[in-house]
Design a protein around this motif. Structure first.
Motif, PDB file in Angstrom:
ATOM      1  N   GLY A  43      48.915  16.216  21.483  1.00 26.55           N
ATOM      2  CA  GLY A  43      48.384  14.894  21.171  1.00 26.55           C
ATOM      3  C   GLY A  43      47.105  14.576  21.916  1.00 26.55           C
ATOM      4  N   GLU A  44      46.464  13.461  21.526  1.00 20.53           N
ATOM      5  CA  GLU A  44      45.342  12.959  22.310  1.00 20.53           C
ATOM      6  C   GLU A  44      45.805  12.610  23.725  1.00 20.53           C
ATOM      7  OE1 GLU A  44      43.661  13.082  18.452  1.00 20.53           O
ATOM      8  OE2 GLU A  44      45.552  12.157  19.042  1.00 20.53           O
ATOM      9  N   ALA A  45      47.032  12.147  23.820  1.00 17.49           N
ATOM     10  CA  ALA A  45      47.656  11.857  25.104  1.00 17.49           C
ATOM     11  C   ALA A  45      49.158  12.043  24.945  1.00 17.49           C
ATOM     12  CB  ALA A  45      47.333  10.438  25.572  1.00 17.49           C
ATOM     13  N   SER A  46      49.839  12.268  26.053  1.00 19.88           N
ATOM     14  CA  SER A  46      51.282  12.491  26.004  1.00 19.88           C
ATOM     15  C   SER A  46      51.953  11.870  27.220  1.00 19.88           C
ATOM     16  CB  SER A  46      51.602  13.989  25.962  1.00 19.88           C
ATOM     17  OG  SER A  46      51.008  14.595  24.838  1.00 19.88           O
ATOM     18  N   MET A  47      53.056  11.177  26.953  1.00 18.88           N
ATOM     19  CA  MET A  47      53.815  10.533  28.016  1.00 18.88           C
ATOM     20  C   MET A  47      54.935  11.440  28.499  1.00 18.88           C
ATOM     21  SD  MET A  47      56.952   8.902  28.647  1.00 18.88           S
ATOM     22  CE  MET A  47      57.616   7.996  27.280  1.00 18.88           C
ATOM     23  N   LEU A  48      55.086  11.495  29.820  1.00 19.29           N
ATOM     24  CA  LEU A  48      56.174  12.235  30.458  1.00 19.29           C
ATOM     25  C   LEU A  48      57.016  11.253  31.270  1.00 19.29           C
ATOM     26  CD1 LEU A  48      53.948  15.108  31.893  1.00 19.29           C
ATOM     27  CD2 LEU A  48      55.205  15.160  29.732  1.00 19.29           C
ATOM     28  N   SER A  49      58.297  11.538  31.366  1.00 16.55           N
ATOM     29  CA  SER A  49      59.181  10.706  32.170  1.00 16.55           C
ATOM     30  C   SER A  49      59.890  11.557  33.210  1.00 16.55           C
ATOM     31  CB  SER A  49      60.225  10.010  31.288  1.00 16.55           C
ATOM     32  OG  SER A  49      61.201   9.360  32.087  1.00 16.55           O
ATOM     33  N   PHE A  50      60.043  10.981  34.400  1.00 18.18           N
ATOM     34  CA  PHE A  50      60.769  11.655  35.477  1.00 18.18           C
ATOM     35  C   PHE A  50      61.966  10.830  35.936  1.00 18.18           C
ATOM     36  CE2 PHE A  50      56.175  12.763  36.050  1.00 18.18           C
ATOM     37  CZ  PHE A  50      56.254  14.007  35.439  1.00 18.18           C
ATOM     38  N   CYS A  51      62.547  10.060  34.999  1.00 15.18           N
ATOM     39  CA  CYS A  51      63.754   9.301  35.299  1.00 15.18           C
ATOM     40  C   CYS A  51      64.880  10.261  35.696  1.00 15.18           C
ATOM     41  CB  CYS A  51      64.139   8.465  34.079  1.00 15.18           C
ATOM     42  SG  CYS A  51      65.444   7.263  34.404  1.00 15.18           S
ATOM     43  N   GLN A  52      65.928   9.749  36.277  1.00 13.35           N
ATOM     44  CA  GLN A  52      66.893  10.592  36.974  1.00 13.35           C
ATOM     45  C   GLN A  52      67.632  11.606  36.096  1.00 13.35           C
ATOM     46  OE1 GLN A  52      70.108   8.455  38.783  1.00 13.35           O
ATOM     47  NE2 GLN A  52      70.534   7.218  36.977  1.00 13.35           N
ATOM     48  N   ASN A  53      67.695  11.385  34.791  1.00 11.46           N
ATOM     49  CA  ASN A  53      68.425  12.334  33.942  1.00 11.46           C
ATOM     50  C   ASN A  53      67.499  13.324  33.236  1.00 11.46           C
ATOM     51  OD1 ASN A  53      67.276  10.387  32.254  1.00 11.46           O
ATOM     52  ND2 ASN A  53      68.900  10.538  30.734  1.00 11.46           N
ATOM     53  N   LYS A  54      66.199  13.315  33.578  1.00 15.57           N
ATOM     54  CA  LYS A  54      65.248  14.181  32.901  1.00 15.57           C
ATOM     55  C   LYS A  54      65.253  15.594  33.484  1.00 15.57           C
ATOM     56  CE  LYS A  54      63.829  10.996  30.051  1.00 15.57           C
ATOM     57  NZ  LYS A  54      64.582   9.810  30.462  1.00 15.57           N
ATOM     58  N   VAL A  55      64.481  16.493  32.881  1.00 14.01           N
ATOM     59  CA  VAL A  55      64.474  17.901  33.277  1.00 14.01           C
ATOM     60  C   VAL A  55      64.097  18.048  34.743  1.00 14.01           C
ATOM     61  CG1 VAL A  55      63.413  20.161  32.871  1.00 14.01           C
ATOM     62  CG2 VAL A  55      63.998  18.686  30.932  1.00 14.01           C
ATOM     63  N   ILE A  56      62.977  17.465  35.149  1.00 16.20           N
ATOM     64  CA  ILE A  56      62.701  17.291  36.576  1.00 16.20           C
ATOM     65  C   ILE A  56      62.647  15.786  36.815  1.00 16.20           C
ATOM     66  CG2 ILE A  56      61.452  19.466  36.749  1.00 16.20           C
ATOM     67  CD1 ILE A  56      58.846  17.756  37.003  1.00 16.20           C
ATOM     68  N   THR A  57      63.007  15.371  38.016  1.00 12.21           N
ATOM     69  CA  THR A  57      63.158  13.931  38.234  1.00 12.21           C
ATOM     70  C   THR A  57      62.618  13.498  39.581  1.00 12.21           C
ATOM     71  OG1 THR A  57      64.728  12.100  38.375  1.00 12.21           O
ATOM     72  CG2 THR A  57      65.514  14.257  39.086  1.00 12.21           C
ATOM     73  N   THR A  58      62.116  12.274  39.606  1.00 12.20           N
ATOM     74  CA  THR A  58      61.728  11.616  40.849  1.00 12.20           C
ATOM     75  C   THR A  58      62.519  10.320  41.005  1.00 12.20           C
ATOM     76  OG1 THR A  58      59.878  10.531  39.715  1.00 12.20           O
ATOM     77  CG2 THR A  58      59.403  12.613  40.819  1.00 12.20           C
ATOM     78  N   GLY A  59      63.628  10.218  40.301  1.00 16.01           N
ATOM     79  CA  GLY A  59      64.430   8.996  40.286  1.00 16.01           C
ATOM     80  C   GLY A  59      63.916   8.075  39.207  1.00 16.01           C
ATOM     81  N   GLU A  60      62.760   7.509  39.417  1.00 17.43           N
ATOM     82  CA  GLU A  60      61.963   6.827  38.405  1.00 17.43           C
ATOM     83  C   GLU A  60      60.545   7.361  38.509  1.00 17.43           C
ATOM     84  OE1 GLU A  60      62.202   5.139  35.856  1.00 17.43           O
ATOM     85  OE2 GLU A  60      63.980   3.852  35.905  1.00 17.43           O
TER      86      GLU A  60
END
Length: 375
Positions: A173-190
């Motif tokens: 995409g032109e841009a892409s959002m990633l999430s690092f919430c606690q249940n994601k592949v890698i996580t920072t908690g939020e």
């Protein structure tokens, strides 16, 4: 409730503790600084984009993306309804209208044909979701966006590390959002991030996440007077969060390997023992699924969910369609015809999946599903 087998567990080791401890012991740069810059560089390098801007959540990142592209009231953004509600809500945040298109049965992502049917003169962007770690038909959607001059913003919250023919999800995409919430592949908690190849969007995103502040100095360690040139928000990620992200991203390959091994074993067990009652999508061979979620299509889904809960096995419905929520249906007045979305949502059930899930636990879950169906 304390589950015998929870839906997920966080994969961590002493490097996570060490990185956060070192950040704390530094006694400074807890809110901004070199740790955040390092994490951003690692993300951009991993995805294969020129730029990355971190945020305090994936939702904030998605909100900022729409603002950065100037999407506003009177515009329309095409999104799936089979997603977490923030995908659609982010369009509402900027005053634009989310338009729901249907999904397809292979990847549970936006159906390019349905997207075509929903394009209007007001459409500015397409925001597809890579469901549960599986790439959607992003190449076909890329073609649609190009043909109609639309912005393609990937919601890759659940698909960190997923690929199509070796090309990372998040780089289409032109841009892409990633999430690092606690249940994601890698996580920072939020936490979250936005990746892009656009220098212009990159600069806008930095303004948006920090009050529209124009200087490139470290605000908390500079005597320079700041200027504010745009409306911005406090969307910043903390250095403590980024320190955790640095150690987490270094484990990505191992985390994905463990997830894929467990998913493969799960599929083999269920296909062997309850193939008449439990079904899976057949994704293209060139698609690399990271299994952030392990979702089955189950007969008598609600009864199975309750049965497993009674045996200490947590499951969850990902997702109930957004257009059927009280807010969208009764407050906003949405009436949509999304037959594939509604059909799949009636049988979709997400089972436990995480890198620490044992094969004995998978056997237990599989046996209980078999017992439920009486096979």
């Amino acid at each position: 409730m304390s589950w015998k087998i929870p839906l997920f567990k966080i994969y961590w080791d002493e490097s996570d503790v060490e990185n956060i401890s070192n950040c704390i012991k530094s006694g400074m740069y807890w809110a901004e600084g070199p740790v955040i810059q390092e994490f951003e560089a690692l993300i951009a390098d991993y995805i294969g984009t020129k730029h990355c801007v971190t945020f305090n959540s994936g939702t904030s990142a998605q909100h900022a993306a729409l603002l950065a592209y100037g999407i506003k009231e009177g515009d329309e953004v095409i999104v799936p309804s089979f997603t977490f509600i923030s995908t659609a809500n982010s369009a509402l945040f900027v005053g634009t209208k989310p338009v729901f298109a249907d999904i397809e049965e292979e990847t549970f992502g936006l159906d390019p044909d349905s997207v075509l049917e929903n394009i209007s003169s007001k459409t500015r962007a397409i925001m597809p979701v890579h469901y549960g770690g599986c790439p959607c038909k992003i190449q076909e959607l890329r073609e649609v966006a190009d043909d109609y001059g639309l912005i393609l913003i990937e919601d890759a919250a659940e698909a960190f590390g997923a690929e199509i023919n070796g090309k990372k999800i998040g780089s289409f995409g032109e841009a892409s959002m990633l999430s690092f919430c606690q249940n994601k592949v890698i996580t920072t908690g939020e936490g979250g991030a936005l990746v892009t190849n656009s220098e212009e969007i990159y600069q806008k995103l930095k303004l948006l996440r920090s009050h529209g502040r124009a200087d490139n100095t470290q605000y908390f360690s500079s005597t320079q007077t700041s200027d504010y040139i745009a409306l911005g928000y406090n969307f910043r990620m903390s250095s403590l969060t980024a320190a955790l992200g640095i150690s987490q991203i270094q484990k990505t390959a191992e985390i994905i390997k463990l997830r894929r091994e467990r998913a493969s074993y799960f599929i083999s067990r269920l296909k062997k023992e309850v193939e008449n009652n439990v079904h899976f999508s057949e994704i293209p061979k060139s698609y690399f699924n990271v299994y952030q979620l392990f979702t089955i299509l189950a007969d008598k889904r609600d009864e199975l969910k309750d049965y497993l809960a009674g045996r200490g096995i947590m499951t969850k419905i990902y997702f109930s369609p957004v257009h059927l929520t009280y807010f969208y249906k009764n407050i906003l007045g949405y009436e949509c015809k999304l037959p594939v979305t509604e059909n799949l949502a009636r049988s979709a059930l997400t089972l436990p999946m995480h890198p620490c899930l044992t094969f004995d636990e998978i056997d237990y879950i599989s046996n209980e599903i078999k017992n439920f169906y009486g096979d």
